[in-house]
Design a protein around this motif. Structure first.
Motif, PDB file in Angstrom:
ATOM      1  N   UNK A  60      11.284  12.706  22.749  1.00 32.21           N
ATOM      2  CA  UNK A  60       9.871  13.058  22.725  1.00 32.21           C
ATOM      3  C   UNK A  60       9.158  12.558  21.472  1.00 32.21           C
ATOM      4  N   UNK A  61       9.427  13.152  20.349  1.00 31.45           N
ATOM      5  CA  UNK A  61       8.755  12.737  19.123  1.00 31.45           C
ATOM      6  C   UNK A  61       9.828  12.304  18.141  1.00 31.45           C
ATOM      7  N   UNK A  62       9.876  11.038  17.807  1.00 32.13           N
ATOM      8  CA  UNK A  62      10.912  10.570  16.907  1.00 32.13           C
ATOM      9  C   UNK A  62      10.525  10.927  15.478  1.00 32.13           C
ATOM     10  N   UNK A  63      10.330  12.225  15.271  1.00 27.92           N
ATOM     11  CA  UNK A  63       9.980  12.707  13.940  1.00 27.92           C
ATOM     12  C   UNK A  63      10.710  14.009  13.658  1.00 27.92           C
ATOM     13  N   UNK A 108       2.664   5.668  13.183  1.00 24.52           N
ATOM     14  CA  UNK A 108       3.326   5.213  11.963  1.00 24.52           C
ATOM     15  C   UNK A 108       4.765   5.714  11.949  1.00 24.52           C
ATOM     16  N   UNK A 109       5.712   4.766  11.785  1.00 25.06           N
ATOM     17  CA  UNK A 109       7.131   5.106  11.859  1.00 25.06           C
ATOM     18  C   UNK A 109       7.916   4.656  10.629  1.00 25.06           C
ATOM     19  N   UNK A 124       8.622  12.109   8.596  1.00 25.57           N
ATOM     20  CA  UNK A 124       9.604  11.297   7.897  1.00 25.57           C
ATOM     21  C   UNK A 124       9.211   9.855   7.690  1.00 25.57           C
ATOM     22  N   UNK A 125       8.093   9.415   8.285  1.00 25.12           N
ATOM     23  CA  UNK A 125       7.753   7.985   8.210  1.00 25.12           C
ATOM     24  C   UNK A 125       7.489   7.529   6.784  1.00 25.12           C
ATOM     25  N   UNK A 126       7.000   8.425   5.927  1.00 26.07           N
ATOM     26  CA  UNK A 126       6.625   8.032   4.568  1.00 26.07           C
ATOM     27  C   UNK A 126       7.829   7.630   3.707  1.00 26.07           C
ATOM     28  N   UNK A 127       8.993   8.082   4.062  1.00 29.89           N
ATOM     29  CA  UNK A 127      10.199   7.730   3.305  1.00 29.89           C
ATOM     30  C   UNK A 127      11.219   6.992   4.166  1.00 29.89           C
ATOM     31  N   UNK A 128      10.801   6.569   5.358  1.00 28.91           N
ATOM     32  CA  UNK A 128      11.710   5.900   6.294  1.00 28.91           C
ATOM     33  C   UNK A 128      11.595   4.397   6.096  1.00 28.91           C
ATOM     34  N   UNK A 129      12.635   3.764   5.551  1.00 31.91           N
ATOM     35  CA  UNK A 129      12.569   2.335   5.262  1.00 31.91           C
ATOM     36  C   UNK A 129      13.972   1.770   5.082  1.00 31.91           C
ATOM     37  N   UNK A 141       0.842  -1.196   0.000  1.00 28.95           N
ATOM     38  CA  UNK A 141       0.000   0.000   0.000  1.00 28.95           C
ATOM     39  C   UNK A 141       0.876   1.244   0.000  1.00 28.95           C
ATOM     40  N   UNK A 142       0.449   2.267  -0.713  1.00 30.16           N
ATOM     41  CA  UNK A 142       1.121   3.559  -0.614  1.00 30.16           C
ATOM     42  C   UNK A 142       0.855   4.144   0.776  1.00 30.16           C
ATOM     43  N   UNK A 143       1.622   5.131   1.162  1.00 31.42           N
ATOM     44  CA  UNK A 143       1.424   5.765   2.462  1.00 31.42           C
ATOM     45  C   UNK A 143       0.008   6.324   2.588  1.00 31.42           C
ATOM     46  N   UNK A 144      -0.462   6.980   1.538  1.00 28.35           N
ATOM     47  CA  UNK A 144      -1.808   7.566   1.592  1.00 28.35           C
ATOM     48  C   UNK A 144      -2.875   6.491   1.727  1.00 28.35           C
ATOM     49  N   UNK A 145      -2.726   5.392   0.991  1.00 21.63           N
ATOM     50  CA  UNK A 145      -3.727   4.320   1.065  1.00 21.63           C
ATOM     51  C   UNK A 145      -3.708   3.650   2.439  1.00 21.63           C
TER      52      UNK A 145
END
Length: 327
Positions: A266-269, A85-86, A26-31, A5-9
């Motif tokens: 705090x926020x890992x983003x 989501x991470x 950053x989760x959408x490109x974190x892999x 699935x894409x991030x949006x889906x």
């Protein structure tokens, strides 16, 4: 088999199922796509984190550690029933597992349980689960004693159902880590249904349309209060604070330095790093757009000596958390 699935889906599917989603920057490109394939995807693996505390568990799963870099899953499900989501893509979560289990999941050909696994990471016949499974880490100590609240279990059901519905899978595409690798025992503990029972709940949900009824409660504001207090305490001490929940920080330290808090606490983003960059101009000698380790440490020293700045950081971080809770 299916394309991931894409991030949006993924986000749309989760929210349609009534999941309270927290998207970390950053989760959408974190892999880990540079290390191996991601897809075709065949199922979902449920894990427990062997940790406590939402903030530190999310930070750990986003960043990973020296031996196993993050993301360590696609989403973290804490005890309050939210889903953080991470990662989006290949993640270091399933590792090697049994090819017979993969076949049973792909074909959805088993009855109540897939065949017992006889392989694990590094064994001769293991197959790469990170290429084929979405992974969700659920905050639990994994000691067989730490309870699983109803909101957390319900969130697991909804997350799994959302992904199965999006791909047209049945509940037999959802397995526990212990069903994938003969080295693992997760998930377990009081309140966690057996995997056959969990799949039954997922199947019951899939039998009807996606619905947001009985939405799990949003994250508790306790984290907000604790964060403001912890930040103030941090910068009014010798720049060393014991970790919030007894866990090591992502660098393996039992105590968190000011730098660790700024980077991971705090926020890992990267929200806190952005905040530090904004506040850096208020402290003489630190004005870089990008702060390296030495500059972060120097900034922590200066913040500790700057009247009112610690409170300003606490307020701004608290506001960032409040914004996240309101999403």
């Amino acid at each position: 088999m299916a394309d991931p699935l894409s991030a949006d889906r993924l986000v749309a599917a989760l929210r349609a199922e009534g999941v309270h989603v927290v998207e970390h920057d950053g989760w959408r490109t974190h892999n880990r796509n540079h290390k191996g394939p991601w897809g075709p995807v065949n199922g979902v693996v449920v894990h427990h984190t062997v940790s406590s505390g939402t903030i530190s568990s999310v930070a750990l799963c986003y960043t990973g550690y020296a031996e196993l870099p993050g993301p360590l899953c696609h989403g973290v499900i804490p005890k309050d029933g939210s889903v953080h989501l991470v990662g989006n893509g290949r993640a270091n979560h399933a590792g090697g597992g049994d090819p017979g289990v993969l076949s049973a999941v792909v074909n959805e050909s088993y009855s109540s349980q897939p065949p017992a696994p006889h392989e694990h990471q590094g064994s001769g016949g293991a197959v790469d689960g990170n290429a084929h499974f979405y992974g969700f880490e659920c905050v639990n100590l994994g000691d067989g004693k730490d309870p699983w609240p109803a909101a957390q279990v319900e969130a697991i059901v909804r997350v799994a159902a959302a992904i199965c519905r999006a791909h047209g899978w049945t509940a037999k595409s959802v397995i526990g880590h212990k069903e994938w690798s003969d080295w693992k025992n997760d998930p377990r503990g009081p309140g966690m249904p057996s995997m056959p029972d969990l799949r039954s709940r997922i199947a019951a949900r899939l039998a009807g349309p996606a619905t947001t009824n009985s939405t799990p409660p949003p994250p508790s504001e306790e984290a907000l209060v604790a964060t403001a207090s912890d930040v103030k305490t941090l910068f009014k001490t010798d720049n060393v604070l014991s970790s919030p929940d007894g866990a090591n920080d992502p660098q393996g330290n039992a105590y968190w330095t000011a730098e660790s808090y700024l980077r991971y606490g705090f926020l890992q983003d990267r929200t806190t790093q952005s905040l530090v960059k904004q506040l850096a101009t208020k402290v003489d000698g630190i004005g870089s757009v990008e702060l390296d380790d030495a500059q972060l440490a120097a900034l922590a020293d200066k913040v500790a000596a700057a009247p009112g700045l610690a409170d300003a950081i606490a307020e701004k971080v608290a506001q960032k958390l409040a914004d996240r809770l309101a999403e």
